[in-house]
Design a protein around this motif. Structure first.
Motif, mmCIF file in Angstrom:
data_model
loop_
_atom_site.group_PDB
_atom_site.id
_atom_site.type_symbol
_atom_site.label_atom_id
_atom_site.label_comp_id
_atom_site.label_asym_id
_atom_site.label_seq_id
_atom_site.Cartn_x
_atom_site.Cartn_y
_atom_site.Cartn_z
ATOM 1 N N LYS A 54 0.827 -1.203 0.000
ATOM 2 C CA LYS A 54 0.000 0.000 0.000
ATOM 3 C C LYS A 54 0.869 1.264 0.000
ATOM 4 N N GLY A 55 1.986 1.194 0.713
ATOM 5 C CA GLY A 55 2.889 2.340 0.732
ATOM 6 C C GLY A 55 3.440 2.634 -0.650
ATOM 7 N N LEU A 56 3.781 1.561 -1.366
ATOM 8 C CA LEU A 56 4.295 1.720 -2.731
ATOM 9 C C LEU A 56 3.227 2.301 -3.651
ATOM 10 N N HIS A 57 1.977 1.991 -3.349
ATOM 11 C CA HIS A 57 0.836 2.501 -4.114
ATOM 12 C C HIS A 57 0.827 4.026 -4.136
ATOM 13 N N TYR A 58 1.336 4.654 -3.060
ATOM 14 C CA TYR A 58 1.382 6.116 -2.974
ATOM 15 C C TYR A 58 2.755 6.677 -3.322
ATOM 16 N N LEU A 59 3.793 5.855 -3.202
ATOM 17 C CA LEU A 59 5.145 6.315 -3.532
ATOM 18 C C LEU A 59 5.328 6.497 -5.036
ATOM 19 N N LEU A 60 4.814 5.601 -5.828
ATOM 20 C CA LEU A 60 5.029 5.654 -7.277
ATOM 21 C C LEU A 60 4.476 6.937 -7.911
ATOM 22 N N PRO A 61 3.275 7.413 -7.533
ATOM 23 C CA PRO A 61 2.829 8.703 -8.086
ATOM 24 C C PRO A 61 3.734 9.863 -7.690
ATOM 25 N N LEU A 62 4.337 9.791 -6.499
ATOM 26 C CA LEU A 62 5.279 10.828 -6.069
ATOM 27 C C LEU A 62 6.490 10.875 -7.004
ATOM 28 N N ILE A 63 7.034 9.703 -7.281
ATOM 29 C CA ILE A 63 8.188 9.616 -8.173
ATOM 30 C C ILE A 63 7.804 10.093 -9.569
ATOM 31 N N SER A 64 6.613 9.713 -10.015
ATOM 32 C CA SER A 64 6.141 10.112 -11.333
ATOM 33 C C SER A 64 5.947 11.621 -11.418
ATOM 34 N N ALA A 107 -9.153 -1.149 -14.550
ATOM 35 C CA ALA A 107 -8.878 -0.975 -13.120
ATOM 36 C C ALA A 107 -7.640 -1.741 -12.668
ATOM 37 N N SER A 108 -7.326 -2.824 -13.339
ATOM 38 C CA SER A 108 -6.147 -3.615 -12.965
ATOM 39 C C SER A 108 -4.843 -2.852 -13.207
ATOM 40 N N PHE A 109 -4.922 -1.749 -13.954
ATOM 41 C CA PHE A 109 -3.743 -0.926 -14.233
ATOM 42 C C PHE A 109 -3.820 0.417 -13.494
ATOM 43 N N ASN A 110 -4.483 0.438 -12.354
ATOM 44 C CA ASN A 110 -4.647 1.692 -11.605
ATOM 45 C C ASN A 110 -3.328 2.343 -11.230
ATOM 46 N N VAL A 111 -2.350 1.544 -10.865
ATOM 47 C CA VAL A 111 -1.050 2.105 -10.464
ATOM 48 C C VAL A 111 -0.422 2.871 -11.626
ATOM 49 N N ILE A 112 -0.451 2.278 -12.800
ATOM 50 C CA ILE A 112 0.110 2.944 -13.980
ATOM 51 C C ILE A 112 -0.712 4.179 -14.332
ATOM 52 N N ALA A 113 -2.035 4.062 -14.226
ATOM 53 C CA ALA A 113 -2.908 5.201 -14.528
ATOM 54 C C ALA A 113 -2.606 6.375 -13.610
ATOM 55 N N ASN A 114 -2.447 6.107 -12.324
ATOM 56 C CA ASN A 114 -2.145 7.172 -11.357
ATOM 57 C C ASN A 114 -0.792 7.809 -11.641
ATOM 58 N N MET A 115 0.167 6.999 -12.039
ATOM 59 C CA MET A 115 1.489 7.532 -12.353
ATOM 60 C C MET A 115 1.426 8.454 -13.570
ATOM 61 N N LEU A 116 0.651 8.063 -14.581
ATOM 62 C CA LEU A 116 0.540 8.893 -15.785
ATOM 63 C C LEU A 116 -0.159 10.212 -15.492
ATOM 64 N N VAL A 117 -1.231 10.159 -14.696
ATOM 65 C CA VAL A 117 -1.947 11.392 -14.365
ATOM 66 C C VAL A 117 -1.068 12.304 -13.516
ATOM 67 N N SER A 118 -0.358 11.743 -12.547
ATOM 68 C CA SER A 118 0.546 12.542 -11.717
ATOM 69 C C SER A 118 1.648 13.176 -12.563
ATOM 70 N N PHE A 119 2.149 12.409 -13.521
ATOM 71 C CA PHE A 119 3.182 12.912 -14.435
ATOM 72 C C PHE A 119 2.651 14.102 -15.229
ATOM 73 N N ALA A 120 1.432 13.955 -15.761
ATOM 74 C CA ALA A 120 0.821 15.026 -16.542
ATOM 75 C C ALA A 120 0.552 16.256 -15.682
ATOM 76 N N CYS A 121 0.078 16.052 -14.465
ATOM 77 C CA CYS A 121 -0.183 17.169 -13.552
ATOM 78 C C CYS A 121 1.091 17.935 -13.232
ATOM 79 N N ALA A 122 2.164 17.195 -13.018
ATOM 80 C CA ALA A 122 3.439 17.825 -12.697
ATOM 81 C C ALA A 122 3.932 18.686 -13.861
ATOM 82 N N MET A 123 3.776 18.178 -15.073
ATOM 83 C CA MET A 123 4.181 18.956 -16.241
ATOM 84 C C MET A 123 3.369 20.246 -16.339
ATOM 85 N N GLN A 124 2.085 20.145 -16.022
ATOM 86 C CA GLN A 124 1.221 21.328 -16.093
ATOM 87 C C GLN A 124 1.603 22.372 -15.052
ATOM 88 N N VAL A 125 1.812 21.936 -13.810
ATOM 89 C CA VAL A 125 2.103 22.894 -12.743
ATOM 90 C C VAL A 125 3.478 23.530 -12.925
#
Length: 213
Positions: A54-64, A107-125
């Motif tokens: 579960k911790g990794l579930h939140y760490l990966l979007p941070l890295i992304s 839904a089985s690819f939620n981790v990848i989906a979250n990483m992509l959205v976080s990546f896109a958000c970071a580029m925008q900000v």
């Protein structure tokens, strides 16, 4: 003033940012796309409890998110003086493609989906940082709330209209972000994983506004 600093364009970006956060939280396993502070809290809490998965579930979007900022800065440095295309349009194109892809991931690819959205958000900000010359964030609220409240306090103390004008910009952005989050939350329950395509359409509109300029 560049089109990228107009209130109308900033409002569209903020609406999209709010929608993206609501989408990842409601559809993609309660992860924040923009509010990385929340991810840090949940990551640390799960790691401390020994829940490494579960911790990794939140760490990966941070890295992304960090990777998104890094790439946006590199795009700026490489294409800032390009006579053929504005570097911000390149960033928008990358964002649009990523969010379109997210809408196809099950839904089985939620981790990848979250990483992509976080990546896109970071580029925008990283790319869109000013509205009418005032530094702001289009994908989160805490900095805007601080700046808006500071400007309002200054206006009440000095009666300077410029301070009031500045505060209204920040509070306006916050309200629009909240509206985007609310609509995103409602539509997420109705449209599911495809809700993110609304953000893609908004970003396409932003890109067209910049091309017209």
């Amino acid at each position: 003033m560049q089109k990228s600093e107009s209130f109308r364009l900033s409002a569209l970006l903020s609406f999209s940012g709010g929608l993206q956060d609501a989408y990842t939280y409601n559809v993609r396993g309660s992860v924040f796309a923009n509010a990385q502070t929340g991810n840090v809290v949940l990551m640390s809490q799960n790691f401390m409890m020994g829940q490494w998965g579960k911790g990794l579930h939140y760490l990966l979007p941070l890295i992304s998110f960090a990777a998104g900022v890094f790439l946006a800065e590199r795009i700026e440095s490489r294409f800032k003086r390009s006579p053929k295309i504005h570097w911000r349009q390149i960033v928008l194109l990358v964002e649009i493609i990523m969010l379109l892809v997210v809408g196809f991931l099950p839904a089985s690819f939620n981790v990848i989906a979250n990483m992509l959205v976080s990546f896109a958000c970071a580029m925008q900000v990283q790319t869109f940082r000013k509205v009418h010359g005032y530094g702001y964030a289009s994908t989160m609220c805490i900095g805007n709330l601080r700046s808006g409240t500071e400007s309002l306090s200054k206006f009440m103390r000095t009666k300077e209209k410029a301070a009031l004008f500045k505060s209204l910009h920040f509070f306006g952005i916050i309200v629009i972000f909240a509206i985007g989050a609310g609509i995103g939350g409602v539509l997420s329950g109705q449209l599911g994983i495809g809700t993110i395509w609304i953000s893609s359409m908004i970003l396409i509109a932003v890109a067209l506004m910049m091309i017209r300029e």
